[in-house]
Design an enzyme around this catalytic site. Structure first.
Site, PDB file in Angstrom:
ATOM      1  N   ILE A   1      51.260 -28.340  40.549  1.00 22.75           N
ATOM      2  CA  ILE A   1      50.216 -29.348  40.335  1.00 22.75           C
ATOM      3  C   ILE A   1      50.027 -30.190  41.592  1.00 22.75           C
ATOM      4  O   ILE A   1      48.900 -30.531  41.970  1.00 22.75           O
ATOM      5  CB  ILE A   1      50.540 -30.205  39.088  1.00 22.75           C
ATOM      6  CG1 ILE A   1      50.582 -29.265  37.871  1.00 22.75           C
ATOM      7  CG2 ILE A   1      49.502 -31.297  38.879  1.00 22.75           C
ATOM      8  CD1 ILE A   1      51.191 -29.854  36.636  1.00 22.75           C
TER       9      ILE A   1
ATOM     10  N   ASP B   1      64.491 -34.489  50.189  1.00 20.59           N
ATOM     11  CA  ASP B   1      64.629 -34.694  48.758  1.00 20.59           C
ATOM     12  C   ASP B   1      64.110 -36.101  48.451  1.00 20.59           C
ATOM     13  O   ASP B   1      64.516 -37.048  49.124  1.00 20.59           O
ATOM     14  CB  ASP B   1      66.127 -34.593  48.448  1.00 20.59           C
ATOM     15  CG  ASP B   1      66.369 -34.364  46.992  1.00 20.59           C
ATOM     16  OD1 ASP B   1      65.800 -35.115  46.183  1.00 20.59           O
ATOM     17  OD2 ASP B   1      67.125 -33.438  46.667  1.00 20.59           O
TER      18      ASP B   1
ATOM     19  N   PHE C   1      55.030 -36.099  41.929  1.00 22.40           N
ATOM     20  CA  PHE C   1      55.145 -34.813  41.226  1.00 22.40           C
ATOM     21  C   PHE C   1      56.572 -34.282  41.237  1.00 22.40           C
ATOM     22  O   PHE C   1      56.831 -33.218  40.680  1.00 22.40           O
ATOM     23  CB  PHE C   1      54.266 -33.759  41.916  1.00 22.40           C
ATOM     24  CG  PHE C   1      52.806 -34.110  41.926  1.00 22.40           C
ATOM     25  CD1 PHE C   1      52.041 -33.924  40.791  1.00 22.40           C
ATOM     26  CD2 PHE C   1      52.211 -34.628  43.060  1.00 22.40           C
ATOM     27  CE1 PHE C   1      50.700 -34.249  40.790  1.00 22.40           C
ATOM     28  CE2 PHE C   1      50.867 -34.951  43.069  1.00 22.40           C
ATOM     29  CZ  PHE C   1      50.112 -34.760  41.930  1.00 22.40           C
TER      30      PHE C   1
ATOM     31  N   SER D   1      53.782 -36.254  30.515  1.00 21.08           N
ATOM     32  CA  SER D   1      53.521 -35.039  29.738  1.00 21.08           C
ATOM     33  C   SER D   1      53.243 -35.368  28.277  1.00 21.08           C
ATOM     34  O   SER D   1      53.772 -36.354  27.739  1.00 21.08           O
ATOM     35  CB  SER D   1      54.770 -34.156  29.829  1.00 21.08           C
ATOM     36  OG  SER D   1      54.746 -33.158  28.843  1.00 21.08           O
TER      37      SER D   1
ATOM     38  N   TYR E   1      64.316 -32.883  29.311  1.00 22.77           N
ATOM     39  CA  TYR E   1      63.150 -32.917  30.206  1.00 22.77           C
ATOM     40  C   TYR E   1      62.140 -33.950  29.680  1.00 22.77           C
ATOM     41  O   TYR E   1      61.671 -34.825  30.419  1.00 22.77           O
ATOM     42  CB  TYR E   1      62.504 -31.527  30.295  1.00 22.77           C
ATOM     43  CG  TYR E   1      61.063 -31.574  30.736  1.00 22.77           C
ATOM     44  CD1 TYR E   1      60.733 -31.803  32.064  1.00 22.77           C
ATOM     45  CD2 TYR E   1      60.015 -31.427  29.806  1.00 22.77           C
ATOM     46  CE1 TYR E   1      59.400 -31.879  32.459  1.00 22.77           C
ATOM     47  CE2 TYR E   1      58.693 -31.503  30.200  1.00 22.77           C
ATOM     48  CZ  TYR E   1      58.389 -31.732  31.521  1.00 22.77           C
ATOM     49  OH  TYR E   1      57.073 -31.826  31.901  1.00 22.77           O
TER      50      TYR E   1
ATOM     51  N   LYS F   1      60.718 -37.936  31.063  1.00 21.09           N
ATOM     52  CA  LYS F   1      59.329 -38.425  31.182  1.00 21.09           C
ATOM     53  C   LYS F   1      59.180 -39.767  30.456  1.00 21.09           C
ATOM     54  O   LYS F   1      58.546 -40.694  30.966  1.00 21.09           O
ATOM     55  CB  LYS F   1      58.349 -37.400  30.603  1.00 21.09           C
ATOM     56  CG  LYS F   1      58.285 -36.091  31.365  1.00 21.09           C
ATOM     57  CD  LYS F   1      57.672 -36.259  32.740  1.00 21.09           C
ATOM     58  CE  LYS F   1      57.576 -34.965  33.508  1.00 21.09           C
ATOM     59  NZ  LYS F   1      57.299 -35.155  34.945  1.00 21.09           N
TER      60      LYS F   1
ATOM     61  N   TYR G   1      49.934 -35.006  30.897  1.00 15.41           N
ATOM     62  CA  TYR G   1      49.311 -33.686  30.985  1.00 15.41           C
ATOM     63  C   TYR G   1      49.529 -32.912  29.691  1.00 15.41           C
ATOM     64  O   TYR G   1      50.624 -32.931  29.128  1.00 15.41           O
ATOM     65  CB  TYR G   1      49.955 -32.817  32.066  1.00 15.41           C
ATOM     66  CG  TYR G   1      50.097 -33.374  33.448  1.00 15.41           C
ATOM     67  CD1 TYR G   1      49.310 -34.420  33.923  1.00 15.41           C
ATOM     68  CD2 TYR G   1      51.023 -32.795  34.316  1.00 15.41           C
ATOM     69  CE1 TYR G   1      49.463 -34.875  35.226  1.00 15.41           C
ATOM     70  CE2 TYR G   1      51.173 -33.242  35.612  1.00 15.41           C
ATOM     71  CZ  TYR G   1      50.404 -34.292  36.064  1.00 15.41           C
ATOM     72  OH  TYR G   1      50.555 -34.721  37.350  1.00 15.41           O
TER      73      TYR G   1
ATOM     74  N   ASN H   1      56.883 -20.651  29.956  1.00 14.47           N
ATOM     75  CA  ASN H   1      55.555 -20.997  29.447  1.00 14.47           C
ATOM     76  C   ASN H   1      54.684 -19.767  29.282  1.00 14.47           C
ATOM     77  O   ASN H   1      54.896 -18.732  29.910  1.00 14.47           O
ATOM     78  CB  ASN H   1      54.886 -22.022  30.368  1.00 14.47           C
ATOM     79  CG  ASN H   1      55.664 -23.313  30.437  1.00 14.47           C
ATOM     80  OD1 ASN H   1      56.090 -23.728  31.496  1.00 14.47           O
ATOM     81  ND2 ASN H   1      55.880 -23.940  29.298  1.00 14.47           N
ATOM     82  N   LEU H   2      53.686 -19.917  28.418  1.00 13.31           N
ATOM     83  CA  LEU H   2      52.893 -18.759  27.998  1.00 13.31           C
ATOM     84  C   LEU H   2      52.140 -18.065  29.145  1.00 13.31           C
ATOM     85  O   LEU H   2      52.272 -16.846  29.328  1.00 13.31           O
ATOM     86  CB  LEU H   2      51.905 -19.189  26.902  1.00 13.31           C
ATOM     87  CG  LEU H   2      51.007 -18.074  26.377  1.00 13.31           C
ATOM     88  CD1 LEU H   2      51.828 -16.972  25.728  1.00 13.31           C
ATOM     89  CD2 LEU H   2      49.991 -18.630  25.389  1.00 13.31           C
TER      90      LEU H   2
ATOM     91  N   PRO I   1      62.479 -22.045  18.338  1.00 16.29           N
ATOM     92  CA  PRO I   1      62.929 -23.327  17.785  1.00 16.29           C
ATOM     93  C   PRO I   1      62.343 -24.500  18.569  1.00 16.29           C
ATOM     94  O   PRO I   1      62.286 -24.455  19.799  1.00 16.29           O
ATOM     95  CB  PRO I   1      64.455 -23.288  17.960  1.00 16.29           C
ATOM     96  CG  PRO I   1      64.797 -21.848  18.173  1.00 16.29           C
ATOM     97  CD  PRO I   1      63.595 -21.186  18.769  1.00 16.29           C
TER      98      PRO I   1
HETATM   99  C1  UD1 Z   1      56.189 -26.509  26.856  1.00 12.51           C
HETATM  100  C2  UD1 Z   1      57.267 -27.571  26.773  1.00 12.51           C
HETATM  101  C3  UD1 Z   1      56.704 -28.898  27.165  1.00 12.51           C
HETATM  102  C4  UD1 Z   1      56.043 -28.834  28.516  1.00 12.51           C
HETATM  103  C5  UD1 Z   1      54.961 -27.749  28.522  1.00 12.51           C
HETATM  104  C6  UD1 Z   1      54.358 -27.583  29.903  1.00 12.51           C
HETATM  105  C7  UD1 Z   1      58.756 -26.722  24.985  1.00 12.51           C
HETATM  106  C8  UD1 Z   1      59.314 -26.987  23.622  1.00 12.51           C
HETATM  107  N1  UD1 Z   1      57.834 -27.604  25.432  1.00 12.51           N
HETATM  108  O1  UD1 Z   1      55.251 -26.778  25.863  1.00 12.51           O
HETATM  109  O2  UD1 Z   1      57.724 -29.872  27.155  1.00 12.51           O
HETATM  110  O3  UD1 Z   1      55.491 -30.084  28.854  1.00 12.51           O
HETATM  111  O4  UD1 Z   1      55.540 -26.526  28.130  1.00 12.51           O
HETATM  112  O5  UD1 Z   1      53.212 -26.795  29.863  1.00 12.51           O
HETATM  113  O6  UD1 Z   1      59.116 -25.784  25.657  1.00 12.51           O
HETATM  114  N2  UD1 Z   1      54.551 -18.767  23.519  1.00 12.51           N
HETATM  115  C9  UD1 Z   1      54.714 -17.470  23.063  1.00 12.51           C
HETATM  116  N3  UD1 Z   1      55.405 -16.602  23.857  1.00 12.51           N
HETATM  117  C10 UD1 Z   1      55.934 -16.963  25.066  1.00 12.51           C
HETATM  118  C11 UD1 Z   1      55.757 -18.290  25.518  1.00 12.51           C
HETATM  119  C12 UD1 Z   1      55.065 -19.180  24.704  1.00 12.51           C
HETATM  120  O7  UD1 Z   1      54.251 -17.100  21.978  1.00 12.51           O
HETATM  121  O8  UD1 Z   1      56.568 -16.129  25.727  1.00 12.51           O
HETATM  122  C13 UD1 Z   1      53.772 -19.725  22.676  1.00 12.51           C
HETATM  123  C14 UD1 Z   1      54.565 -20.934  22.206  1.00 12.51           C
HETATM  124  O9  UD1 Z   1      55.222 -20.667  21.000  1.00 12.51           O
HETATM  125  C15 UD1 Z   1      53.438 -21.977  22.080  1.00 12.51           C
HETATM  126  C16 UD1 Z   1      52.444 -21.578  23.169  1.00 12.51           C
HETATM  127  O10 UD1 Z   1      52.724 -20.216  23.474  1.00 12.51           O
HETATM  128  O11 UD1 Z   1      52.808 -21.857  20.838  1.00 12.51           O
HETATM  129  C17 UD1 Z   1      52.577 -22.402  24.431  1.00 12.51           C
HETATM  130  O12 UD1 Z   1      53.929 -22.396  24.875  1.00 12.51           O
HETATM  131  P1  UD1 Z   1      54.368 -23.028  26.278  1.00 12.51           P
HETATM  132  O13 UD1 Z   1      53.482 -22.510  27.358  1.00 12.51           O
HETATM  133  O14 UD1 Z   1      55.835 -22.833  26.422  1.00 12.51           O
HETATM  134  O15 UD1 Z   1      54.004 -24.572  26.149  1.00 12.51           O
HETATM  135  P2  UD1 Z   1      54.472 -25.686  25.064  1.00 12.51           P
HETATM  136  O16 UD1 Z   1      55.353 -25.103  24.046  1.00 12.51           O
HETATM  137  O17 UD1 Z   1      53.254 -26.378  24.615  1.00 12.51           O
END
Ligand code: UD1
Length: 335
Positions: A12, A58, A80, A124, A149, A153, A177, A199-200, A295
């Site tokens: 970011i 750092d 950041f 966040s 984490y 914040k 964010y 993250n997804l 979880p």
């Molecule tokens: C996560 C963090 C959050 C952080 C944010 C940054 C957790 C509990 N929370 O949020 O603190 O600020 O990222 O963007 O980790 N998913 C899948 N398969 C995957 C990965 C994710 O199905 O391999 C789903 C998750 O279940 C969720 C969605 O995708 O429904 C988004 O997940 P993710 O990108 O990890 O973001 P957050 O859970 O919103």
């Protein structure tokens, strides 16, 4: 006068650096490259055609940080710097508290010493905890977080508010964010998590790039989402970066205070919608399997972005298609 960006080589930070340079600001980046690479700096210069100062330090190293403040005319800071892996923070809480919270305290102390009292902080949506409703509004305030984490914040938001109470000549912007994705359209900067991502979107990209054979979709039996998979407010990182410029402008204009804003689109998309859009826009397959819920995940949440629109004149403009196209463009451009 310069804007100091601790962590400015990160995902970011680098996009915000580009927007600041494009808007005519002078910037100074400090970064220790713990989760970023030196090439990012060259790419920021390529995109903008502008130069800036950089220090490999750092942000929690008080002596080194002081040197930066002594050697330069700094007007404001956008912070950041910080670790951001939720799972790791559960395993190594002290590492997170030391780096994110102690580091921020060092930064704020040095700012105070050099009379720099304007800061924008990267917070966040995670600070809302589980407020029992999917639409998050700033006034709800901080809830109970589920991991260290998120707690860092909350703590830093609180510290900033306390600083303002003690000295109301500070100008403080707190940006909460939602889920940043996408990359600069040049394909020169973007998100590159080390190892297996959490993250997804980074996960989708590893699967699309055939580095992983499939994506696990965590649950498809959530209530209140279109198809039962989790839904989130994804926003394009360039929109997010622009939010920082607007926040700085607000701090420049206003007398002083603590201003807190959600930065999100106001719309939640499900995991399956993300996968389908990514496939369609990029014409590439993303194999997936439905597995157990992860979880700690909430079914759905999204921003109420009205305050940012009204007070900052900021609104996310890019679509889910843009986010999926630009994320993939960055990965393709690199390989
Ligand atoms: C996560 C963090 C959050 C952080 C944010 C940054 C957790 C509990 N929370 O949020 O603190 O600020 O990222 O963007 O980790 N998913 C899948 N398969 C995957 C990965 C994710 O199905 O391999 C789903 C998750 O279940 C969720 C969605 O995708 O429904 C988004 O997940 P993710 O990108 O990890 O973001 P957050 O859970 O919103």
């Amino acid at each position: 006068m310069s804007v100091l960006l601790p962590g400015g080589a990160g995902y970011i930070g680098s996009h915000t650096a580009v927007e600041l340079l494009n808007s005519g600001k002078e910037i100074i980046i400090i970064d220790n490259f713990v989760n970023s690479k030196p090439e990012v700096l060259e790419n920021i210069k390529k995109i903008t055609g502008k130069d800036f100062k950089f220090y490999k330090i750092d942000f929690s190293d008080e002596k080194e940080l002081e040197k930066v403040f002594k050697e330069n005319k700094i007007d404001s800071v956008i912070n950041f710097a910080g670790y951001k892996a939720v799972g790791e923070s559960v395993k190594e809480p002290l590492k997170y508290y030391r780096n994110n919270v102690s580091g921020a305290i060092v930064l704020f102390e040095v700012m105070k010493k050099y009379n720099v009292k304007k800061i924008v902080f990267s917070s966040s949506a995670t600070i809302y905890g589980d407020p029992g409703t999917p639409e998050y509004i700033e006034e709800m305030g901080r809830g109970k977080t589920t991991n260290p984490y998120g707690t860092t914040k909350c703590m830093i938001e609180q510290i900033l508010e306390d600083i303002y109470v003690s000295d109301n000549s500070w100008d403080i912007g707190i940006l909460r964010y939602f889920n940043p994705v996408g990359a600069h359209e040049s394909g020169l900067i973007g998100e590159e998590p080390k190892g297996i991502p959490n993250n997804l979107m980074p996960f989708i990209m590893k699967v699309a790039n055939k580095e992983l054979d499939h994506l696990n979709v965590f649950g498809n039996d959530y209530k209140g989402t279109k198809d039962g998979t989790g839904a989130r407010d994804y926003l394009h990182v360039v929109d997010l970066a622009k939010g920082h410029i607007k926040a700085l402008e607000k701090l420049d204009k206003e007398k002083s205070g603590v201003f807190t804003y959600n930065l999100g689109t106001g719309t939640a998309y499900t995991v399956l919608e993300m996968i389908e859009t990514f496939k369609k826009v990029n014409n590439i397959d993303v194999p997936y399997e439905i597995v157990e819920r992860r979880p700690g995940d909430l079914p759905i949440f999204f921003a109420n972005p009205n305050k940012a629109e009204k007070e900052l004149g900021w609104k996310a403009e890019k679509t889910l298609e843009d986010m999926c196209r630009d994320s993939w463009n960055y990965i393709k451009n690199k390989s």
